[in-house]
Write an enzyme that holds these catalytic residues in place. Structure first.
Site, PDB file in Angstrom:
ATOM      1  N   LYS A  49       2.652  -0.487   4.135  1.00 19.14           N
ATOM      2  CA  LYS A  49       1.801  -1.609   4.545  1.00 19.14           C
ATOM      3  C   LYS A  49       1.129  -2.230   3.316  1.00 19.14           C
ATOM      4  CE  LYS A  49      -1.355  -0.371   7.514  1.00 19.14           C
ATOM      5  NZ  LYS A  49      -2.421  -0.254   8.528  1.00 19.14           N
TER       6      LYS A  49
ATOM      7  N   ASP B 223     -11.701   2.763   9.757  1.00 23.07           N
ATOM      8  CA  ASP B 223     -10.585   2.824  10.702  1.00 23.07           C
ATOM      9  C   ASP B 223     -11.259   3.149  12.039  1.00 23.07           C
ATOM     10  OD1 ASP B 223      -7.382   2.971  10.548  1.00 23.07           O
ATOM     11  OD2 ASP B 223      -7.997   4.466  12.005  1.00 23.07           O
TER      12      ASP B 223
ATOM     13  N   LYS C 126      -5.412   7.789   3.033  1.00 23.19           N
ATOM     14  CA  LYS C 126      -6.075   7.764   4.348  1.00 23.19           C
ATOM     15  C   LYS C 126      -6.993   8.969   4.414  1.00 23.19           C
ATOM     16  CE  LYS C 126      -6.052   5.243   8.091  1.00 23.19           C
ATOM     17  NZ  LYS C 126      -5.642   3.828   8.275  1.00 23.19           N
TER      18      LYS C 126
ATOM     19  N   GLN D 172       0.553   3.703   5.400  1.00 22.00           N
ATOM     20  CA  GLN D 172      -0.283   2.874   4.523  1.00 22.00           C
ATOM     21  C   GLN D 172       0.434   2.524   3.211  1.00 22.00           C
ATOM     22  OE1 GLN D 172      -3.687   2.776   6.043  1.00 22.00           O
ATOM     23  NE2 GLN D 172      -3.873   0.867   4.924  1.00 22.00           N
TER      24      GLN D 172
ATOM     25  N   THR E 101      -8.099  -7.865  10.264  1.00 24.20           N
ATOM     26  CA  THR E 101      -6.938  -7.217  10.881  1.00 24.20           C
ATOM     27  C   THR E 101      -6.504  -7.979  12.128  1.00 24.20           C
ATOM     28  OG1 THR E 101      -7.897  -5.134  10.116  1.00 24.20           O
ATOM     29  CG2 THR E 101      -5.967  -4.980  11.526  1.00 24.20           C
TER      30      THR E 101
HETATM   31  N1  GLU Z   1      -7.834   1.173   8.440  1.00 21.38           N
HETATM   32  C1  GLU Z   1      -7.201  -0.071   8.098  1.00 21.38           C
HETATM   33  C2  GLU Z   1      -5.702   0.100   8.100  1.00 21.38           C
HETATM   34  O1  GLU Z   1      -5.184   0.868   8.890  1.00 21.38           O
HETATM   35  C3  GLU Z   1      -7.767  -0.698   6.829  1.00 21.38           C
HETATM   36  C4  GLU Z   1      -7.717   0.153   5.605  1.00 21.38           C
HETATM   37  C5  GLU Z   1      -8.449  -0.434   4.410  1.00 21.38           C
HETATM   38  O2  GLU Z   1      -9.004  -1.506   4.506  1.00 21.38           O
HETATM   39  O3  GLU Z   1      -8.417   0.228   3.377  1.00 21.38           O
HETATM   40  O4  GLU Z   1      -4.980  -0.540   7.391  1.00 21.38           O
END
Ligand code: GLU
Length: 456
Positions: A124, A176, A136, A121, A220
């Site tokens: 990303k 998630d 997370k 994350q 997504t």
């Molecule tokens: N769970 C999603 C990810 O893997 C979104 C996370 C979010 O929106 O904070 O990026």
């Protein structure tokens, strides 16, 4: 390994040392080690050119979470029995913004899974260009077969501990696997009950009536297709008339299917954790949405409405269906070396990762060895968290944008991520390798911020 640099440089030795130490310290965390390995070796050319990162121990610091919270979640089921689960929140890196990342409710959740997801994350979120750090969380709670009231009581119990660690400027969870709009609503309700006041920016993926953003649910899946669209442009192709296999049937898979179809592709397969559907006529999106979003039922029911489709128990076989484009949107390590070889043997041209780390390191090697276009997760699935950051922005402004506005911004962000990945790959001598490009581009922004902020 094709994806890793093979040189015997000083930088490589440095990375080896950091990785070996991490391996000793985290010997029982295979998913975390896998995610770290994939990223840090591709940074070799960066350390060769930037000794200042080595001097400031950026790598040693970035692989170590700022903090990990682990807590008990006790709740009462419909039979009056007390249940106990384990809750987690990892606050991995806050160099460029508040910790940001979803919550996963699934029986497979453990520290290794949460750490791999939190680590991914960081990079990303950096790639989105939005001011969000990496975090997370989740629980080993299994939502499957639970009543609505049980889900609500679990979410309330989970937030009763989590609330003290989060806030709109410190840590902003979202959904998630196993956590969607309903769960975010219950989590938000409990946060508000405890804290009081209006603070919608503390969670994203909320309902539209209390601070949610239009297009967050679609983000997504749409983002993944927008990213793959950019990849295909490089070879003079588009989604039109391509055969696509999508794994999963959560919101990532549903909206990847929808967008791919809107762009002229034929999506012939989707799955859930029990098995997969193959519909040679093309998956009917209305049926898929009715089963999964409205009735929250199993994908096997699809064949009751479309008898020409087939249902097969077990998930692995989905990758034996011939396709031009594969969009793994289910879960980690769903494509191993053998599945990747089968995809290649059937002529796959592109793989775009909608899930987090759906391909094993060996599978990625197969893609590169066979010149398959590869969109790595931290770039290809960044659309969800990018729109989460847009939701935070709207919440701060007390203003809401139209679906078209959010979708246009998402499209722009995905195009930009593609551009940054491909430019970084080129700049550091790995032209065309989007994995290396994503890792380098994502890393550099965070590393520079850490450098500027001193040793903290
Ligand atoms: N769970 C999603 C990810 O893997 C979104 C996370 C979010 O929106 O904070 O990026």
């Amino acid at each position: 390994m094709v994806t890793l640099t093979n040189t015997d440089s000083q930088a490589k030795t440095y990375i080896d040392n950091v990785y070996n130490k991490l391996q000793t310290l985290n010997a029982h965390e295979p998913e975390f080690l896998q995610a770290v390995k994939e990223i840090i070796y591709s940074l070799t050319p960066v350390f060769e050119q930037h000794p200042e990162y080595v001097d400031a121990a950026i790598l040693e610091r970035i692989v170590e979470p700022e903090r990990i919270l682990k807590f008990r979640v006790s709740w009462v089921d419909d039979n009056g029995k007390v249940q106990v689960n384990r809750g987690y929140r990892i606050q991995f890196n806050s160099a460029i913004g508040p910790y940001k990342g979803g919550l996963r409710f699934h029986p497979s959740v453990n520290e290794s899974i949460i750490k791999f997801l939190g680590f991914e994350q960081i990079f990303k979120n950096s790639l989105t260009g939005q001011p969000i750090g990496g975090g997370k969380g989740g629980s080993d709670f299994d939502p499957k077969g639970k009543s609505n009231n049980e889900i609500m009581r679990f979410c309330q119990a989970f937030m009763t501990e989590l609330y003290r660690h989060i806030g709109q400027d410190t840590d902003v969870p979202a959904g998630d696997i196993g956590v969607g709009g309903r769960e975010v609503g219950y989590l938000y309700g409990q946060y508000k009950r405890i804290r009081g006041g209006y603070e919608p920016g503390v969670l994203t993926g909320k309902g539209l009536s209390f601070g949610g953003s239009l297009a967050r649910t679609e983000a997504t899946g749409y983002g993944c297709v927008y990213f793959v669209k950019e990849m295909l442009k490089e070879i003079g192709e588009s989604f039109a008339n391509q055969t696509v296999v999508v794994s999963g049937s959560g919101n990532v898979a549903i909206y990847a299917t929808q967008k791919a179809q809107q762009l002229g592709a034929k999506v012939v397969a989707v799955s859930d954790s029990s098995g997969y559907i193959h519909d040679p006529n093309g998956i009917n999106i209305d049926t898929l949405k009715d089963i999964k979003e409205v009735r929250k039922a199993r994908i096997s029911e699809y064949v009751n409405v479309h008898p020409e489709a087939t249902y097969t128990e077990g998930c692995a076989g989905i990758w034996t269906i011939p396709c031009d484009i594969a969009l793994p949107c289910a879960t980690q390590n769903e494509i191993d070396e053998a599945a990747a070889k089968t995809l290649v043997a059937n002529g796959v041209k592109a793989v775009g990762e909608g899930a987090n780390m759906p391909s094993t390191l060996e599978a990625i090697d197969v893609y590169y060895a066979n010149k398959v276009l590869f969109g790595p997760a931290k770039a290809a699935n960044a659309g969800g968290v990018a729109v989460s950051a847009l939701e935070m922005a709207q919440d701060s402004q007390r203003q809401f944008w139209t679906f078209e506005e959010v979708d246009a911004k998402l499209h722009g962000i995905m195009k930009n991520i593609y551009k940054e990945c491909s430019e970084a790959a080129k700049q550091y001598g790995h032209e065309g390798n989007l994995l290396v490009g994503a890792n380098i581009a994502g890393f550099k922004k965070v590393a520079d911020a850490m450098l500027a902020q001193g040793v903290i």
